[in-house]
Design a protein around this motif. Structure first.
Motif, mmCIF file in Angstrom:
data_model
loop_
_atom_site.group_PDB
_atom_site.id
_atom_site.type_symbol
_atom_site.label_atom_id
_atom_site.label_comp_id
_atom_site.label_asym_id
_atom_site.label_seq_id
_atom_site.Cartn_x
_atom_site.Cartn_y
_atom_site.Cartn_z
ATOM 1 N N GLN A 32 0.832 -1.204 0.000
ATOM 2 C CA GLN A 32 0.000 0.000 0.000
ATOM 3 C C GLN A 32 0.869 1.258 0.000
ATOM 4 O OE1 GLN A 32 -3.535 -0.086 2.704
ATOM 5 N NE2 GLN A 32 -2.696 -2.101 3.227
ATOM 6 N N THR A 33 1.927 1.234 0.786
ATOM 7 C CA THR A 33 2.828 2.381 0.856
ATOM 8 C C THR A 33 3.501 2.622 -0.491
ATOM 9 O OG1 THR A 33 3.208 1.990 3.200
ATOM 10 C CG2 THR A 33 4.830 3.347 2.051
ATOM 11 N N LYS A 34 3.941 1.543 -1.136
ATOM 12 C CA LYS A 34 4.565 1.673 -2.459
ATOM 13 C C LYS A 34 3.595 2.312 -3.450
ATOM 14 C CE LYS A 34 7.565 -2.380 -2.276
ATOM 15 N NZ LYS A 34 7.787 -3.712 -2.894
ATOM 16 N N ALA A 35 2.352 1.850 -3.433
ATOM 17 C CA ALA A 35 1.355 2.394 -4.356
ATOM 18 C C ALA A 35 1.108 3.872 -4.067
ATOM 19 C CB ALA A 35 0.056 1.607 -4.253
ATOM 20 N N ASP A 36 1.041 4.223 -2.802
ATOM 21 C CA ASP A 36 0.843 5.629 -2.434
ATOM 22 C C ASP A 36 2.010 6.504 -2.892
ATOM 23 O OD1 ASP A 36 -1.585 5.025 -1.257
ATOM 24 O OD2 ASP A 36 -0.778 4.964 0.795
ATOM 25 N N LEU A 37 3.223 6.001 -2.726
ATOM 26 C CA LEU A 37 4.402 6.764 -3.149
ATOM 27 C C LEU A 37 4.445 6.927 -4.659
ATOM 28 C CD1 LEU A 37 7.131 5.302 -0.770
ATOM 29 C CD2 LEU A 37 6.152 7.598 -0.718
#
Length: 57
Positions: free
Chosen positions: A39-44
């Motif tokens: 999720q963090t990767k997608a947000d970044l």
């Protein structure tokens, strides 16, 4: 950001949420953490694309 990029990021975030929930339900902390990471990767990626779009204007 192109529509394909947005869809890819949304799919990655959704998959991450699913992993997190499944990990939580099964007590698999590694899977839960992997889901949060996805999720963090997608947000970044989304944030990076938004910055690129801002500079194109």
């Amino acid at each position: 950001m192109g529509i394909a990029d947005k869809a890819k990021n949304a799919a990655e975030e959704l998959a991450g949420k699913a992993k997190e929930v499944i990990g939580d339900l099964t007590g698999n902390k590694d899977l839960e953490a992997e889901g949060r990471t996805d999720q963090t990767k997608a947000d970044l990626k989304s944030a990076g694309e938004n910055v690129k779009d801002a500079f194109k204007k």
